[in-house]
Motif scaffolding. Structure first.
Motif, short mmCIF file in Angstrom:
data_model
loop_
_atom_site.label_atom_id
_atom_site.label_comp_id
_atom_site.label_asym_id
_atom_site.label_seq_id
_atom_site.Cartn_x
_atom_site.Cartn_y
_atom_site.Cartn_z
N ASP A 35 -11.30 -95.44 35.86
CA ASP A 35 -10.63 -96.61 36.42
C ASP A 35 -9.11 -96.52 36.31
O ASP A 35 -8.39 -96.86 37.25
CB ASP A 35 -11.14 -97.88 35.76
CG ASP A 35 -12.57 -98.22 36.16
OD1 ASP A 35 -13.14 -97.49 36.99
OD2 ASP A 35 -13.11 -99.22 35.65
N VAL A 36 -8.58 -96.10 35.15
CA VAL A 36 -7.12 -96.07 35.02
C VAL A 36 -6.51 -95.00 35.90
O VAL A 36 -5.40 -95.17 36.42
CB VAL A 36 -6.66 -95.90 33.56
CG1 VAL A 36 -7.13 -97.05 32.70
CG2 VAL A 36 -7.09 -94.57 32.97
N LEU A 37 -7.23 -93.89 36.10
CA LEU A 37 -6.66 -92.82 36.93
C LEU A 37 -6.68 -93.17 38.41
O LEU A 37 -6.09 -92.44 39.22
CB LEU A 37 -7.41 -91.51 36.68
CG LEU A 37 -7.14 -90.85 35.32
CD1 LEU A 37 -7.90 -89.54 35.21
CD2 LEU A 37 -5.65 -90.62 35.11
N GLN A 38 -7.32 -94.27 38.78
CA GLN A 38 -7.26 -94.73 40.17
C GLN A 38 -6.35 -95.94 40.32
O GLN A 38 -6.28 -96.55 41.40
CB GLN A 38 -8.66 -95.10 40.65
CG GLN A 38 -9.62 -93.91 40.70
CD GLN A 38 -10.99 -94.31 41.22
OE1 GLN A 38 -11.20 -94.46 42.42
NE2 GLN A 38 -11.92 -94.50 40.30
N CYS A 39 -5.62 -96.28 39.27
CA CYS A 39 -4.71 -97.42 39.29
C CYS A 39 -3.28 -96.89 39.35
O CYS A 39 -2.84 -96.17 38.46
CB CYS A 39 -4.91 -98.27 38.04
SG CYS A 39 -3.76 -99.65 37.88
N ASP A 40 -2.55 -97.27 40.40
CA ASP A 40 -1.21 -96.71 40.59
C ASP A 40 -0.08 -97.64 40.19
O ASP A 40 1.09 -97.28 40.33
CB ASP A 40 -1.02 -96.26 42.04
CG ASP A 40 -1.18 -97.39 43.04
OD1 ASP A 40 -1.34 -98.55 42.61
OD2 ASP A 40 -1.17 -97.11 44.26
N ASP A 41 -0.39 -98.86 39.69
CA ASP A 41 0.71 -99.73 39.27
C ASP A 41 0.71 -100.00 37.77
O ASP A 41 1.46 -100.84 37.28
CB ASP A 41 0.72 -101.05 40.06
CG ASP A 41 -0.61 -101.76 40.08
OD1 ASP A 41 -1.51 -101.35 39.34
OD2 ASP A 41 -0.76 -102.72 40.86
N LEU A 42 -0.15 -99.30 37.03
CA LEU A 42 -0.05 -99.22 35.58
C LEU A 42 0.08 -97.75 35.21
O LEU A 42 -0.46 -96.87 35.89
CB LEU A 42 -1.29 -99.80 34.90
CG LEU A 42 -1.53 -101.30 34.93
CD1 LEU A 42 -2.82 -101.63 34.19
CD2 LEU A 42 -0.36 -102.06 34.32
N ALA A 43 0.79 -97.49 34.15
CA ALA A 43 0.95 -96.13 33.65
C ALA A 43 1.12 -96.20 32.14
O ALA A 43 1.33 -97.28 31.58
CB ALA A 43 2.15 -95.44 34.30
N GLY A 44 1.00 -95.04 31.48
CA GLY A 44 1.22 -95.06 30.05
C GLY A 44 0.34 -94.08 29.30
O GLY A 44 -0.04 -93.03 29.84
N THR A 45 -0.02 -94.46 28.08
CA THR A 45 -0.76 -93.58 27.18
C THR A 45 -2.04 -94.27 26.73
O THR A 45 -2.05 -95.46 26.44
CB THR A 45 0.09 -93.23 25.94
OG1 THR A 45 1.31 -92.60 26.36
CG2 THR A 45 -0.66 -92.30 25.01
N VAL A 46 -3.12 -93.50 26.70
CA VAL A 46 -4.39 -93.96 26.14
C VAL A 46 -4.65 -93.16 24.87
O VAL A 46 -4.78 -91.93 24.93
CB VAL A 46 -5.55 -93.79 27.13
CG1 VAL A 46 -6.84 -94.30 26.51
CG2 VAL A 46 -5.26 -94.52 28.43
N SER A 47 -4.70 -93.84 23.73
CA SER A 47 -4.99 -93.19 22.46
C SER A 47 -6.47 -93.37 22.14
O SER A 47 -6.94 -94.49 21.97
CB SER A 47 -4.14 -93.79 21.34
OG SER A 47 -2.77 -93.53 21.56
N LEU A 48 -7.20 -92.28 22.08
CA LEU A 48 -8.65 -92.31 21.90
C LEU A 48 -8.98 -92.07 20.43
O LEU A 48 -8.69 -91.00 19.88
CB LEU A 48 -9.31 -91.24 22.76
CG LEU A 48 -9.03 -91.31 24.27
CD1 LEU A 48 -9.52 -90.05 24.96
CD2 LEU A 48 -9.70 -92.53 24.86
N TYR A 49 -9.59 -93.08 19.81
CA TYR A 49 -10.02 -92.93 18.42
C TYR A 49 -11.54 -93.01 18.35
O TYR A 49 -12.16 -93.88 18.99
CB TYR A 49 -9.44 -94.02 17.52
CG TYR A 49 -10.10 -94.04 16.17
CD1 TYR A 49 -9.79 -93.07 15.21
CD2 TYR A 49 -11.07 -94.99 15.86
CE1 TYR A 49 -10.44 -93.06 13.98
CE2 TYR A 49 -11.72 -94.98 14.63
CZ TYR A 49 -11.40 -94.01 13.70
OH TYR A 49 -12.05 -93.99 12.49
N ASP A 50 -12.13 -92.14 17.56
CA ASP A 50 -13.57 -92.17 17.34
C ASP A 50 -13.85 -91.52 15.98
O ASP A 50 -13.11 -90.62 15.55
CB ASP A 50 -14.31 -91.40 18.45
CG ASP A 50 -15.77 -91.82 18.59
OD1 ASP A 50 -16.09 -92.50 19.56
OD2 ASP A 50 -16.57 -91.46 17.70
N VAL A 51 -14.90 -91.99 15.30
CA VAL A 51 -15.28 -91.34 14.06
C VAL A 51 -15.67 -89.89 14.33
O VAL A 51 -15.59 -89.05 13.43
CB VAL A 51 -16.42 -92.10 13.36
CG1 VAL A 51 -15.95 -93.45 12.87
CG2 VAL A 51 -17.63 -92.25 14.28
#
Length: 475
Positions: A35-51
């Motif tokens: 979903d975020v990669l198809q959104c062109d008016d938001l940008a930034g960083t996604v920090s992925l945390y998982d055990v």
């Protein structure tokens, strides 16, 4: 989702920081990437945390590779984080979708109650499975809320994890000033059902989409009710009696008739049976609705539930069959292409709205501030809300009919008791909620044995409770 007027700022790009707890999943994490990669008016960083750091690292690797594709419109960077504090530091949004190891928890939630004659169609919200999942989730969500308070106190937290109500309620109990909502796709399925009804009964209606259906929803997650629905000014509730007659007899299937259908099949028979009895349409899938009342799952053999057009979900359907890791290996090796799709989820639309780009109206799980006047203040309820750059404004949904309210209140009071038990580490108090579950219809002594057996099998995930001092575990 219902879009409101488009803001002039919607053509600009906002830069945001997203912290994702559960970022190693092959489900919701891949949905967010999609979903975020198809959104062109938001940008930034996604920090992925998982055990499982390696799983989060694989998702980051996949997502970063996808950013170079021509059909990826979003300017995003994905990072795997080993520490939850680092993942949430200065985040604008925190997304939660977590799951304990299924074979050590969820499998017991489903299989053990069946040995006592208690059947569950989902086992993740109410009933024996819902209680145990709540007890496991409360300490985890207390930690999430505390981390948000420390690292990103003004962030919006968007929760996808079940039990939705208990998880979202825990966030507010731990950190009362938190900004948090829970999102569930069950009402969207009801909107699709109503779109089909509009096409069948409204003159000249064609190609009606779920987004075009304006439905008033009220209640709690997975026990949500609709008492109004409109499509372009047409009142769709006036057609429900005709639709009910078309669907009769209800129940309309024979035991064993659905053996070849998906475990997730839903024929809306329970939703319409509830409408027939109480005048409101059940606005969640039948598999969820069935667990809030004692009569649909009062069966002697698993096949009997098929009379209502649904199937029990066996524990084997919940365990990892290897497809997720295999698909990931194919994506990373280039042997298979990650396909961008229209997911139907609203998380990106909600983030855009909260960033002031385009306001929306949709349903959310949020503490009751009067949107459901006849349910307890502060309890997490599911209603529509308008979401803008100014925040989330729940819309007053009105009262529930007395008998429906009585059923909903049972679930609300049980959930509130579980919150109290979770914060106190008190399994004896949790057992009171367990006994009050509509699906726990066995003798009190059998209920105690069942509760104690579930706790014993999952004790590694219940270390925040007083396991030694709980009278309910002593027999």
């Amino acid at each position: 989702m219902h879009r409101l007027e488009e803001s002039a700022s919607s053509q600009s790009q906002s830069s945001v920081q997203i912290g994702y707890i559960g970022g190693g999943s092959r489900g919701w994490a891949h949905t967010l990437i999609n979903d975020v990669l198809q959104c062109d008016d938001l940008a930034g960083t996604v920090s992925l945390y998982d055990v499982d750091y390696e799983a989060a690292e694989q998702n980051a690797k996949l997502a970063n590779a996808l950013t170079s594709r021509s059909d990826a419109n979003g300017a995003w960077t994905f990072e795997a984080r080993r520490n939850v504090n680092d993942a949430l530091a200065d985040a604008d949004f925190v997304i939660c979708s977590i799951q304990d190891p299924v074979d050590e928890t969820f499998v017991h939630d489903i299989d053990v109650p069946q040995e006592y004659g208690i059947y569950q169609t989902v086992a993740d919200t109410v009933g024996p499975g819902g209680v145990l999942r709540s007890l496991r989730a409360i300490p985890q969500y207390r930690e999430i809320a505390a981390t948000v308070r420390e690292q990103c106190p003004d962030a919006w937290v968007i929760n996808y994890t079940n039990p939705m109500t208990v998880c979202t309620r825990t966030l507010y109990e731990e950190y009362p000033d938190i900004n948090a909502i829970g999102l569930c796709h069950e009402v969207f399925e009801t909107q699709r059902l109503l779109a089909d009804i509009a096409e069948r009964y409204v003159d000249d209606a064609a190609d009606v989409t779920a987004d075009e259906i304006d439905v008033n929803v009220k209640g709690i997650n997975h026990f949500t009710w609709a008492d109004e629905a409109h499509w372009h000014g047409h009142d769709l509730f006036q057609y429900l009696e005709r639709e009910l007659e078309e669907r009769k007899p209800i129940p309309g299937f024979d035991p064993g008739e659905l053996d070849d259908e998906s475990y997730w099949t839903n024929h809306h028979q329970i939703a319409f049976d509830l409408y027939d009895r109480f005048g409101l349409l059940g606005a969640a899938g039948d598999r969820h609705l069935a667990e809030f009342v004692p009569w649909y799952l009062d069966i002697d053999e698993p096949e009997e539930i098929q009379r209502w057009g649904i199937r029990l979900t066996p524990s084997s359907a919940r365990t990892d069959d290897g497809e997720g890791p295999a698909k990931m290996d194919q994506y990373l090796s280039g042997d298979a292409a990650f396909e961008f799709t229209e997911s139907g989820e609203k998380v990106v639309d909600i983030m855009r709205a909260l960033e002031g780009l385009e306001p929306i109206k949709t349903h959310v799980n949020h503490p009751n501030r009067g949107q459901t006047p006849d349910l307890p203040t502060g309890a997490v309820v599911e209603t529509n809300a308008v979401i803008t750059g100014g925040g989330v404004a729940p819309i007053t949904a009105g009262d529930l009919p007395r008998e429906v309210r009585s059923m909903v209140l049972t679930a609300v009071h049980n959930q509130e008791t579980l919150i109290d038990a979770g914060f106190a580490g008190d399994l004896d108090l949790a057992f009171q909620a367990f006994l009050n579950e509509p699906l726990v219809t066995v003798h009190r002594d059998a209920a105690r044995e069942l509760f104690a057996e579930l706790v014993d099998r999952e004790r590694d995930y219940l270390q925040d409770y007083d396991l030694e001092g709980a009278a309910v575990l002593e027999g």
